[in-house]
Design a protein around this motif. Structure first.
Motif, PDB file in Angstrom:
ATOM      1  N   UNK A 183      11.682 -36.045  -2.115  1.00 39.07           N
ATOM      2  CA  UNK A 183      11.491 -35.640  -3.507  1.00 39.07           C
ATOM      3  C   UNK A 183      11.325 -36.824  -4.444  1.00 39.07           C
ATOM      4  N   UNK A 184      12.005 -37.937  -4.146  1.00 37.48           N
ATOM      5  CA  UNK A 184      11.977 -39.093  -5.037  1.00 37.48           C
ATOM      6  C   UNK A 184      10.907 -40.122  -4.669  1.00 37.48           C
ATOM      7  N   UNK A 185      10.123 -39.839  -3.650  1.00 43.67           N
ATOM      8  CA  UNK A 185       9.050 -40.764  -3.262  1.00 43.67           C
ATOM      9  C   UNK A 185       7.853 -40.631  -4.203  1.00 43.67           C
ATOM     10  N   UNK A 186       7.043 -41.660  -4.236  1.00 41.58           N
ATOM     11  CA  UNK A 186       5.836 -41.619  -5.067  1.00 41.58           C
ATOM     12  C   UNK A 186       4.893 -40.533  -4.564  1.00 41.58           C
ATOM     13  N   UNK A 187       4.375 -39.694  -5.464  1.00 42.73           N
ATOM     14  CA  UNK A 187       3.481 -38.610  -5.048  1.00 42.73           C
ATOM     15  C   UNK A 187       2.039 -39.096  -4.863  1.00 42.73           C
ATOM     16  N   UNK A 188       1.871 -40.084  -3.989  1.00 43.22           N
ATOM     17  CA  UNK A 188       0.553 -40.701  -3.818  1.00 43.22           C
ATOM     18  C   UNK A 188      -0.137 -40.319  -2.513  1.00 43.22           C
ATOM     19  N   UNK A 189       0.467 -39.371  -1.778  1.00 43.79           N
ATOM     20  CA  UNK A 189      -0.139 -38.947  -0.520  1.00 43.79           C
ATOM     21  C   UNK A 189       0.300 -39.753   0.679  1.00 43.79           C
ATOM     22  N   UNK A 190       1.191 -40.728   0.471  1.00 41.92           N
ATOM     23  CA  UNK A 190       1.602 -41.576   1.590  1.00 41.92           C
ATOM     24  C   UNK A 190       3.046 -41.324   2.016  1.00 41.92           C
ATOM     25  N   UNK A 191       3.649 -40.245   1.538  1.00 39.30           N
ATOM     26  CA  UNK A 191       4.942 -39.780   2.024  1.00 39.30           C
ATOM     27  C   UNK A 191       4.865 -38.282   2.238  1.00 39.30           C
ATOM     28  N   UNK A 192       5.174 -37.856   3.458  1.00 44.69           N
ATOM     29  CA  UNK A 192       5.315 -36.438   3.773  1.00 44.69           C
ATOM     30  C   UNK A 192       6.664 -36.268   4.460  1.00 44.69           C
ATOM     31  N   UNK A 193       7.076 -35.032   4.709  1.00 42.78           N
ATOM     32  CA  UNK A 193       8.358 -34.825   5.361  1.00 42.78           C
ATOM     33  C   UNK A 193       8.452 -33.472   6.018  1.00 42.78           C
ATOM     34  N   UNK A 194       9.492 -33.332   6.811  1.00 38.79           N
ATOM     35  CA  UNK A 194       9.763 -32.086   7.521  1.00 38.79           C
ATOM     36  C   UNK A 194      10.776 -31.272   6.725  1.00 38.79           C
ATOM     37  N   UNK A 195      10.449 -30.033   6.454  1.00 44.20           N
ATOM     38  CA  UNK A 195      11.380 -29.116   5.804  1.00 44.20           C
ATOM     39  C   UNK A 195      11.501 -27.859   6.631  1.00 44.20           C
ATOM     40  N   UNK A 196      12.681 -27.231   6.617  1.00 40.89           N
ATOM     41  CA  UNK A 196      12.844 -26.030   7.443  1.00 40.89           C
ATOM     42  C   UNK A 196      13.615 -24.947   6.716  1.00 40.89           C
ATOM     43  N   UNK A 197      13.993 -23.917   7.471  1.00 38.83           N
ATOM     44  CA  UNK A 197      14.673 -22.772   6.876  1.00 38.83           C
ATOM     45  C   UNK A 197      15.967 -23.185   6.188  1.00 38.83           C
ATOM     46  N   UNK A 198      16.622 -24.226   6.685  1.00 34.10           N
ATOM     47  CA  UNK A 198      17.849 -24.691   6.045  1.00 34.10           C
ATOM     48  C   UNK A 198      17.575 -25.447   4.754  1.00 34.10           C
ATOM     49  N   UNK A 199      16.772 -26.497   4.827  1.00 31.69           N
ATOM     50  CA  UNK A 199      16.587 -27.377   3.676  1.00 31.69           C
ATOM     51  C   UNK A 199      15.739 -26.759   2.580  1.00 31.69           C
ATOM     52  N   UNK A 200      14.881 -25.805   2.929  1.00 30.35           N
ATOM     53  CA  UNK A 200      13.998 -25.199   1.927  1.00 30.35           C
ATOM     54  C   UNK A 200      14.441 -23.815   1.475  1.00 30.35           C
ATOM     55  N   UNK A 201      15.371 -23.190   2.212  1.00 34.16           N
ATOM     56  CA  UNK A 201      15.773 -21.825   1.854  1.00 34.16           C
ATOM     57  C   UNK A 201      17.290 -21.643   1.841  1.00 34.16           C
ATOM     58  N   UNK A 202      17.951 -21.734   2.993  1.00 35.84           N
ATOM     59  CA  UNK A 202      19.388 -21.432   3.090  1.00 35.84           C
ATOM     60  C   UNK A 202      20.238 -22.325   2.195  1.00 35.84           C
ATOM     61  N   UNK A 203      19.960 -23.621   2.208  1.00 34.29           N
ATOM     62  CA  UNK A 203      20.800 -24.573   1.457  1.00 34.29           C
ATOM     63  C   UNK A 203      20.782 -24.343  -0.049  1.00 34.29           C
ATOM     64  N   UNK A 204      19.772 -23.674  -0.534  1.00 32.70           N
ATOM     65  CA  UNK A 204      19.665 -23.445  -1.974  1.00 32.70           C
ATOM     66  C   UNK A 204      20.774 -22.525  -2.485  1.00 32.70           C
ATOM     67  N   UNK A 205      21.316 -21.707  -1.593  1.00 31.79           N
ATOM     68  CA  UNK A 205      22.448 -20.850  -1.945  1.00 31.79           C
ATOM     69  C   UNK A 205      23.747 -21.398  -1.370  1.00 31.79           C
ATOM     70  N   UNK A 206      23.669 -22.017  -0.189  1.00 28.89           N
ATOM     71  CA  UNK A 206      24.859 -22.499   0.500  1.00 28.89           C
ATOM     72  C   UNK A 206      25.551 -23.643  -0.243  1.00 28.89           C
ATOM     73  N   UNK A 207      24.750 -24.573  -0.796  1.00 27.66           N
ATOM     74  CA  UNK A 207      25.322 -25.718  -1.492  1.00 27.66           C
ATOM     75  C   UNK A 207      25.499 -25.405  -2.979  1.00 27.66           C
ATOM     76  N   UNK A 208      26.632 -25.810  -3.518  1.00 20.79           N
ATOM     77  CA  UNK A 208      26.881 -25.597  -4.944  1.00 20.79           C
ATOM     78  C   UNK A 208      25.873 -26.371  -5.793  1.00 20.79           C
TER      79      UNK A 208
END
Length: 327
Positions: free
Chosen positions: A83-108
């Motif tokens: 999220x904090x990387x430069x949005x220049x097309x040279x950083x991508x990442x892996x996201x899954x059901x936990x980091x993109x969905x479940x954690x949004x409710x699980x973590x305060x």
């Protein structure tokens, strides 16, 4: 007069070149190596499938795609780095059901906001969970298991998971909700210790990804009763889905996709989506995924965006049912 004409022509040429420069820069992407952040430790399923995809993207794009593991915080450390990387097309990442969905409710509180800070690119992987039982438990199918659970005092049947908020934990919670039973959740620090206690008859049941469980099921060490996908697995076509086994609406997939920092140029996002879909159609990825019980997924940026929202809403209900919360 002639001098003025030449001067005007020179200015016009300069303006044309300046206007063309950004187009040329965009067309040249990628002009350097791409960083691929994986928010889990090396060697696990997310790392394995990410490296498989990175190899294919490297071949297709003609640039190095360098995997960088950033584990910790339930995936939050790696996702925050994306999220904090430069949005220049040279950083991508892996996201899954936990980091993109479940954690949004699980973590305060999360250090990143999926809607504000993350640009979905493409879902590329899906796998599901097996329901397995300890060797001494005599139930041979899901209905026999439910009959046995209902005869026990509420909350005394133990359900192991690799940890709070994992897909194994969420599958147990969904099982409770849809089947109308009460279990005693026993979270472990990863799957291995949970498997050993299950094999040793110290816990009763467990849901976990089909890939790591397949070795134990094939060896007959653990008995599988159901599969959490919509269709049966090609690894175990004899094992019914949870819905076929009588638990209506039971679906759980441990999916994964590629994301980038919000603000990444749309042209880059669309190009990456196209290249990922091409990779997932190829023989290399389909065969590699089949060996580990994963299914390749293709789709548009918009498909992935809608899917993340639907999964967030679905698992918010389940997380709230469990009462689980992490700082």
């Amino acid at each position: 007069m002639l001098k003025k004409i030449w001067r005007a022509a020179a200015i016009a040429a300069s303006l044309a070149l300046a206007a063309a420069a950004p187009v040329h820069a965009q067309a040249a992407w990628p002009g350097k190596p791409i960083k691929f952040i994986v928010p889990t430790p090396p060697g696990g399923s997310p790392d394995i499938i990410s490296r498989l995809l990175a190899d294919e993207l490297q071949k297709q794009l003609g640039q190095a795609v360098v995997v960088e593991n950033r584990p910790g915080g339930g995936g939050g450390i790696g996702m925050t780095a994306i999220a904090r990387s430069a949005p220049d097309g040279y950083t991508i990442g892996y996201g899954n059901v936990n980091t993109l969905a479940i954690n949004r409710t699980l973590f305060k509180k999360l250090a990143y906001d999926v809607d504000r800070d993350i640009a979905p690119i493409a879902q590329f992987s899906s796998t599901s969970n097996l329901l397995v039982v300890r060797p001494s438990l005599e139930a041979k199918n899901v209905q026999e298991l439910l009959d046995w659970i209902r005869k026990q005092p509420p909350g005394t049947v133990t359900g192991a998971s690799p940890g709070v908020g994992t897909t194994g934990h969420m599958s147990l919670a969904l099982f409770e909700q849809l089947a109308g039973v009460k279990l005693n959740h026993i979270p472990y620090q990863g799957s291995s210790a949970a498997y050993q206690d299950l094999i040793g008859n110290r816990v009763d049941i467990m849901f976990d990804n089909i890939g790591p469980l397949s070795t134990y099921v094939k060896a007959g060490t653990l008995r599988a009763l159901g599969y959490t996908a919509e269709k049966r697995s090609f690894l175990f076509p004899e094992i019914p889905t949870m819905q076929e086994a009588g638990v209506k609406d039971f679906l759980m997939s441990a999916w994964g996709g590629i994301v980038a920092p919000a603000g990444t140029p749309r042209e880059v996002v669309q190009r990456l989506n196209k290249e990922i879909n091409t990779a997932m159609k190829g023989k290399t990825m389909t065969e590699a995924f089949a060996k580990i019980g994963n299914t390749t997924v293709e789709g548009s940026v918009e498909d992935f965006t809608r899917f993340i929202r639907a999964e967030t809403d679905k698992w918010a209900v389940v997380v709230k049912h469990t009462g689980a919360s992490l700082d």
